[in-house]
Motif scaffolding. Structure first.
Motif, PDB file in Angstrom:
ATOM      1  N   ARG A  12      15.122  10.711   4.996  1.00 29.53           N
ATOM      2  CA  ARG A  12      14.101  10.297   4.037  1.00 29.53           C
ATOM      3  C   ARG A  12      13.109   9.373   4.733  1.00 29.53           C
ATOM      4  N   ALA A  13      11.811   9.514   4.427  1.00 31.20           N
ATOM      5  CA  ALA A  13      10.820   8.713   5.145  1.00 31.20           C
ATOM      6  C   ALA A  13       9.595   8.413   4.303  1.00 31.20           C
ATOM      7  N   ALA A  14       8.929   7.288   4.629  1.00 31.32           N
ATOM      8  CA  ALA A  14       7.649   6.934   4.025  1.00 31.32           C
ATOM      9  C   ALA A  14       6.634   6.731   5.143  1.00 31.32           C
ATOM     10  N   ASP A  15       5.475   7.370   5.025  1.00 27.70           N
ATOM     11  CA  ASP A  15       4.395   7.168   5.996  1.00 27.70           C
ATOM     12  C   ASP A  15       3.170   6.681   5.242  1.00 27.70           C
ATOM     13  N   VAL A  16       2.897   5.388   5.374  1.00 26.96           N
ATOM     14  CA  VAL A  16       1.769   4.811   4.635  1.00 26.96           C
ATOM     15  C   VAL A  16       0.828   4.045   5.562  1.00 26.96           C
ATOM     16  N   ALA A  17       0.717   4.516   6.797  1.00 31.24           N
ATOM     17  CA  ALA A  17      -0.198   3.857   7.742  1.00 31.24           C
ATOM     18  C   ALA A  17      -1.621   4.343   7.491  1.00 31.24           C
TER      19      ALA A  17
ATOM     20  N   MET B 232      -0.337   6.619  -5.318  1.00 28.03           N
ATOM     21  CA  MET B 232       0.863   5.925  -5.787  1.00 28.03           C
ATOM     22  C   MET B 232       1.873   5.827  -4.640  1.00 28.03           C
ATOM     23  N   ALA B 233       1.931   6.852  -3.821  1.00 31.69           N
ATOM     24  CA  ALA B 233       2.800   6.844  -2.639  1.00 31.69           C
ATOM     25  C   ALA B 233       2.383   5.701  -1.717  1.00 31.69           C
ATOM     26  N   GLN B 234       1.075   5.581  -1.516  1.00 32.50           N
ATOM     27  CA  GLN B 234       0.562   4.530  -0.638  1.00 32.50           C
ATOM     28  C   GLN B 234       0.877   3.151  -1.222  1.00 32.50           C
ATOM     29  N   ARG B 235       0.691   3.009  -2.512  1.00 25.85           N
ATOM     30  CA  ARG B 235       0.866   1.708  -3.153  1.00 25.85           C
ATOM     31  C   ARG B 235       2.329   1.264  -3.133  1.00 25.85           C
ATOM     32  N   LEU B 236       3.236   2.188  -3.426  1.00 25.91           N
ATOM     33  CA  LEU B 236       4.643   1.799  -3.556  1.00 25.91           C
ATOM     34  C   LEU B 236       5.449   2.010  -2.274  1.00 25.91           C
ATOM     35  N   GLY B 237       4.999   2.925  -1.443  1.00 22.78           N
ATOM     36  CA  GLY B 237       5.650   3.146  -0.148  1.00 22.78           C
ATOM     37  C   GLY B 237       7.148   3.356  -0.280  1.00 22.78           C
ATOM     38  N   PRO B 238       7.936   2.721   0.601  1.00 27.52           N
ATOM     39  CA  PRO B 238       9.391   2.932   0.606  1.00 27.52           C
ATOM     40  C   PRO B 238      10.059   2.548  -0.719  1.00 27.52           C
ATOM     41  N   ARG B 239       9.371   1.715  -1.526  1.00 30.70           N
ATOM     42  CA  ARG B 239       9.944   1.338  -2.828  1.00 30.70           C
ATOM     43  C   ARG B 239      10.199   2.567  -3.687  1.00 30.70           C
TER      44      ARG B 239
END
Ligand code: 5AD
Length: 437
Positions: A119-124, A80-87
């Protein structure tokens, strides 16, 4: 020492990924806690396969945010983290960290930054990432999950996983064997190999047949399982390896998704009804007494009543030991979104109910036929209720029996004495010498 709390949703690979995260953080001095109120870092490892799974997590985030301490970190991991990322950062203001399945290596650094307010998103995606150097911290001793393949290159039109777990890659056979050797040295006797289409495993040199033989030869291993295979990747080589490898258990989870060839085609599954039935027959020839379980989706776009009737008849024709059944859930970004003729929610609900009734009846028939038989079980722990022990047959049936706690982690011969439909009661056939008096 900083403390970490992890909650895991979804599939076995998520359980395995959470063990990896614990391993990564243990290296940095983190200690695990089962109490969210006592945690410096709260992580939720999520599933994106159906909307329901995501809604559950969002609901749970609403509760977990209250446990977050000043200077503490709340992170969403997984699909779900990967799918929504920074959203996700926008949607849940208390979330500091969003990390997809290929980003866990950076967790210690990301957590440190999040603790200081970044705050950060890492979805690479990292198509090389196997976390090969990370020793997982596992919850159990006798059984272990071992991930052998990450990602998925299949393109089933209903499925979000290729978008959340990235490209398929297999670990080297030698690395897998070394890990299993390490496990058996510490007392593990049962291993489940994990991959999205695990029997398409290929490390460039070795295929899944080689892997089964190599892992199956590790001294001390008594049970070898794998999940989930793809029906048409049961090559003759794999079937022969299963038949030859004594420790391979007599259970295959074989997701069918639908009994209608027309629907299977729209799902971009690589088989039709007849081909699936051939695979079932080939498995039964290769592994006598093999138990078969499956996954089924009802209400895929365009599914008619007669398509659905074919799913019902397939359940009967195969005689599944059990099935996980789902209502089709629209996943934004998957090809099926564009297929016309979405099935109404009430129709899906009604088909699901009918399907569950047939699955239960067929499963009960299988179970009743096993009452009275002798089985080898691995005692896994205490049963959830009462003071019985919970054990599992090679065919993956749960059996409850009376016995001392010292039996946990050991293998016992039992007779199945009754069934609730899916689980069994069992009677031990041998007693500890001390107990025999
Ligand atoms: N809707 C409903 N069920 C799904 N699955 C995967 N994607 C969807 C979806 N969009 C089911 C499949 C799969 C299992 C893990 O989840 O049956 O095998």
């Amino acid at each position: 020492m900083p403390t970490i709390y992890i909650e895991t949703y979804g599939c076995q690979m998520n359980v395995s990924d959470s063990e990896l995260m614990l391993g990564l953080l243990a290296r940095e001095g983190y200690v695990r806690t089962d109490d969210p109120a006592a945690a410096d870092v709260l992580l939720v490892n999520t599933c994106a396969v159906r909307d329901h799974a995501e809604q559950r997590v969002l609901g749970r985030m609403g509760e977990l945010k209250h446990y977050k301490r000043p200077g503490g970190v709340l992170g969403v991991m997984g699909c779900m983290a990967q799918r929504l990322g920074p959203r996700l950062l926008e949607r849940v203001p208390q979330v500091d960290l969003v990390v997809g399945p290929d980003g866990y290596r950076n967790l210690p650094e990301l957590i440190a930054r999040a603790a200081s307010g970044e705050r950060a998103a890492d979805v690479a995606f990292k198509s090389w990432e196997h976390y090969e150097d990370v020793p997982p911290v596992r919850g159990r001793t006798s059984s272990a999950f071992v991930t052998v393949q990450r990602g998925c290159d299949y393109r089933c039109t209903f499925c979000i996983v290729p978008m959340t777990r990235g490209p398929e890659r297999s670990r080297n056979l030698t690395d897998v064997v070394r890990e299993v050797e390490g496990l058996t040295a510490q007392g593990t006797t049962e291993v489940t190999l994990l991959g999205q289409t695990v029997n398409s495993y290929h490390d460039g040199v070795h295929d899944f047949a080689d892997l089964l033989r190599a892992v199956g030869a590790v001294p001390g291993l008594r049970r070898l399982r794998f999940t989930s295979p793809y029906p048409t990747d049961f090559t003759d080589r794999v079937l022969v390896a299963m038949a030859d490898t004594r420790v391979v258990c007599e259970h295959v989870h074989l997701p069918v998704q639908s009994g209608s060839s027309r629907v299977l085609k729209r799902m971009l599954r690589r088989y039709d009804r007849e081909r699936y039935l051939e695979v079932v027959a080939a498995l039964r020839r290769a592994v006598s007494g093999v138990a078969l379980t499956t996954d089924i989706i009802v209400g895929f776009p365009g599914e008619t009543e007669s398509d659905f009737a074919e799913t019902l008849s397939l359940v009967e024709a195969v005689g599944f030991d059990d099935a996980y059944t789902f209502k089709y859930s629209v996943r934004e970004g998957t090809p099926a979104v564009r297929i016309k003729d979405h099935v109404a929610e009430e129709v899906k609900a009604e088909r699901l109910e009918r399907l569950i009734a047939v699955v239960r009846r067929v499963a009960r028939g299988k179970s009743v036929a096993l009452v009275g038989t002798e089985q080898e079980v691995l005692v896994e722990g205490r049963a959830r209720r009462g003071d019985l022990l919970q054990a599992r047959t090679r065919t993956n049936k749960v059996a409850l029996l009376e016995g001392p706690a010292a039996w946990i982690g050991t293998y016992r011969r039992v007779r199945l004495t009754g069934t609730s439909g899916t689980t069994f009661t069992a009677w031990p056939l041998e007693r500890e010498p001390a107990l025999m008096g």
